[in-house]
Design an enzyme around this catalytic site. Structure first.
Site, mmCIF file in Angstrom:
data_model
loop_
_atom_site.group_PDB
_atom_site.id
_atom_site.type_symbol
_atom_site.label_atom_id
_atom_site.label_comp_id
_atom_site.label_asym_id
_atom_site.label_seq_id
_atom_site.Cartn_x
_atom_site.Cartn_y
_atom_site.Cartn_z
ATOM 1 N N LYS A 132 26.225 -30.013 -22.302
ATOM 2 C CA LYS A 132 26.433 -28.633 -22.460
ATOM 3 C C LYS A 132 26.657 -27.804 -20.952
ATOM 4 C CE LYS A 132 25.043 -27.726 -27.203
ATOM 5 N NZ LYS A 132 24.170 -28.779 -27.892
ATOM 6 N N ASP A 191 15.261 -34.747 -23.963
ATOM 7 C CA ASP A 191 16.672 -34.160 -24.378
ATOM 8 C C ASP A 191 16.803 -32.703 -23.948
ATOM 9 O OD1 ASP A 191 19.065 -33.053 -25.319
ATOM 10 O OD2 ASP A 191 18.875 -34.194 -27.511
ATOM 11 N N PHE A 239 17.613 -32.598 -32.976
ATOM 12 C CA PHE A 239 18.915 -32.634 -32.855
ATOM 13 C C PHE A 239 19.258 -33.594 -31.575
ATOM 14 C CE2 PHE A 239 23.375 -31.747 -31.904
ATOM 15 C CZ PHE A 239 24.048 -32.287 -33.292
HETATM 16 C C1 LIG Z 1 24.196 -30.194 -28.279
HETATM 17 C C2 LIG Z 1 22.878 -31.052 -28.471
HETATM 18 C C3 LIG Z 1 23.337 -32.378 -28.535
HETATM 19 C C4 LIG Z 1 24.606 -33.006 -28.644
HETATM 20 O O1 LIG Z 1 25.478 -32.510 -27.539
HETATM 21 P P1 LIG Z 1 27.151 -33.031 -27.805
HETATM 22 O O2 LIG Z 1 27.654 -32.695 -26.434
HETATM 23 O O3 LIG Z 1 27.494 -32.263 -29.023
HETATM 24 O O4 LIG Z 1 27.270 -34.376 -28.268
HETATM 25 C C5 LIG Z 1 22.321 -33.395 -28.176
HETATM 26 N N1 LIG Z 1 20.975 -32.677 -28.235
HETATM 27 C C6 LIG Z 1 20.964 -31.449 -27.916
HETATM 28 C C7 LIG Z 1 19.339 -30.789 -27.854
HETATM 29 C C8 LIG Z 1 21.749 -30.574 -28.477
HETATM 30 O O5 LIG Z 1 21.410 -29.216 -28.394
#
Ligand SMILES: *Cc1c(COP(=O)(O)O)cnc(C)c1O
Length: 406
Positions: A255, A226, A141
């Site tokens: 986050k 990421d 994700f």
């Molecule tokens: C939450 C998340 C995202 C997306 O972040 P947003 O602030 O919702 O755009 C991308 N990568 C990972 C691993 C995430 O947990």
């Protein structure tokens, strides 16, 4: 006299909001530390942390102080000007990581968007247009923009929106042979979550990340981590790459970075950063003084030996008790994750029913998360207090007992 919409309820959501979410039945109105109160004054313990965002809980004095101080000074100037909080934040991140440079934005998706665009730009400049392929992992994700859902390894998020971004392939996670088979001199980047968060809290093996690093080097591809969910203390190190001892070329953060205030960051080296020359990329709000002032305060508190060591200690507390609960009620078979990103893998009998566990916990006054249908996820504040951990896990046990007896 009050405005006509002063009183709003959960039912209003179904009337006036785009129905792309299905929020819980109650509306939180106030939070302090790891406790939250709803409209009716009911108190809940928060082990969800706003999906790994509220890294210091709710209304942490250092964050409230930083935000209000900045609010009285300067909110926004755009990137036509730079600002002091952004420069301080960039220095802090550079000092604490492999990176030499920071790019600020407003979310995780945007941090990844910048990372992917940078990787493609670097390859384009250095090797030409053929080298543009991105390898990502199945079930990964990376956000909800079109580029990031295309890179993400969950077709349910990318199907049905017209043509996807091309030049992207997906290989099974933690499978070095599969990556080896896919990578080529056309690969510009490999993107990996050090722990797959949304799809079930699946930690990478050290050998996998080391192998990915070597393969990237061999093929002149960039390694992107990421760390939107794993970063900013979540694993007990400032970033998960430090926990694993494998250094990426580009890292995305968001986050927890803002502790609840929207901010994202892409970190990279001098050599790569220089490819994003003036005008090649941008965002109006990126590096906003309010967001950066809060993020500075977040780092000042989180990036300390006490808080980071505390994460490791709290992990043990959660894990031991959750394993006990899982076993006693036959609810889950495994408790996995690192630091305060923990996933309970539901047993065969409860597979697909993470939402039921979520609902049962809510009834006992506890906020938890799902990570897919088969995993119950915990991403509490890194400074959640001992008493809240115990009380929260007591509530979780009551939920487990009621659920499994019903
Ligand atoms: C939450 C998340 C995202 C997306 O972040 P947003 O602030 O919702 O755009 C991308 N990568 C990972 C691993 C995430 O947990």
């Amino acid at each position: 006299m009050s405005a006509p919409h002063d009183t709003v309820q959960r039912a209003d959501f179904d009337q006036v909001m785009v129905p792309n979410y299905a929020p819980a039945a109650f509306i939180p109105v106030r939070g302090a530390g790891s406790r939250v109160w709803d409209q009716a004054g009911r108190e809940l313990i928060d082990f969800a942390g706003g999906i790994a965002v509220n890294v210091l809980g709710h209304a942490h004095p250092a964050l409230v102080g930083a935000l209000t101080e900045q609010a009285n000074k300067l909110w926004h100037v755009s990137n036509v000007f730079t600002n002091e909080p952004a420069l301080r934040l960039a220095h802090k991140l550079v000092d604490a990581t492999f990176a030499d440079r920071a790019f600020f934005c407003n979310s995780g998706a945007e941090a990844n968007e910048a990372a992917f665009k940078l990787a493609r730009r670097v390859a384009h400049d250095r090797f030409g247009p053929e080298k543009h392929e991105i390898i990502a992992t199945v079930n990964s994700f990376h956000g909800r923009t079109l580029f990031t859902v295309s890179v993400g390894g969950q077709p349910k998020y990318s199907d049905g929106f017209g043509p996807k971004i091309t030049g992207i392939s997906h290989v099974p996670y933690n499978d070095l042979e599969a990556l080896k088979a896919q990578i080529s001199d056309k690969t510009c980047a490999v993107v990996i979550e050090p722990i797959q968060g949304e799809s079930g809290v699946v930690p990478a093996d050290v050998a996998y990340l080391q192998g990915a690093r070597e393969l990237c080097d061999k093929h002149n591809a960039l390694l992107i981590f990421d760390e939107v969910q794993t970063g900013v203390g979540r694993t007990g190190e400032l970033f998960a790459y430090q926990h694993y001892g494998v250094t990426p070329d580009i890292l995305s953060s968001a986050k927890s970075l803002g502790g609840g205030f929207p901010i994202g960051a892409m970190l990279t080296t001098n050599e790569l950063a220089k490819h994003l020359t003036v005008g090649t990329h941008g965002t109006t709000y990126g590096g906003n003084p309010l967001a950066c002032a809060v993020a500075n305060a977040v780092l000042d508190v989180v990036n300390t030996p006490e808080v980071l060591a505390g994460v490791k200690a709290k992990h043990q507390q959660f894990k031991a008790r959750l394993e006990q609960i899982g076993e006693k009620y036959g609810l889950f078979t495994q408790v996995r994750g690192v630091g305060l990103l923990i996933g309970c893998v539901l047993s065969e009998a409860w597979k697909g029913k993470a939402k039921e566990v979520f609902n049962a916990a809510e009834k006992e006054g506890l906020m938890v998360l799902q990570a897919g249908p088969d995993v119950v996820r915990f991403a509490p504040s890194l400074v959640v207090e001992e008493a809240d951990i115990n009380e929260g896990l007591d509530r979780f046990e009551r939920a487990a007992a009621k659920l499994t007896q019903a």
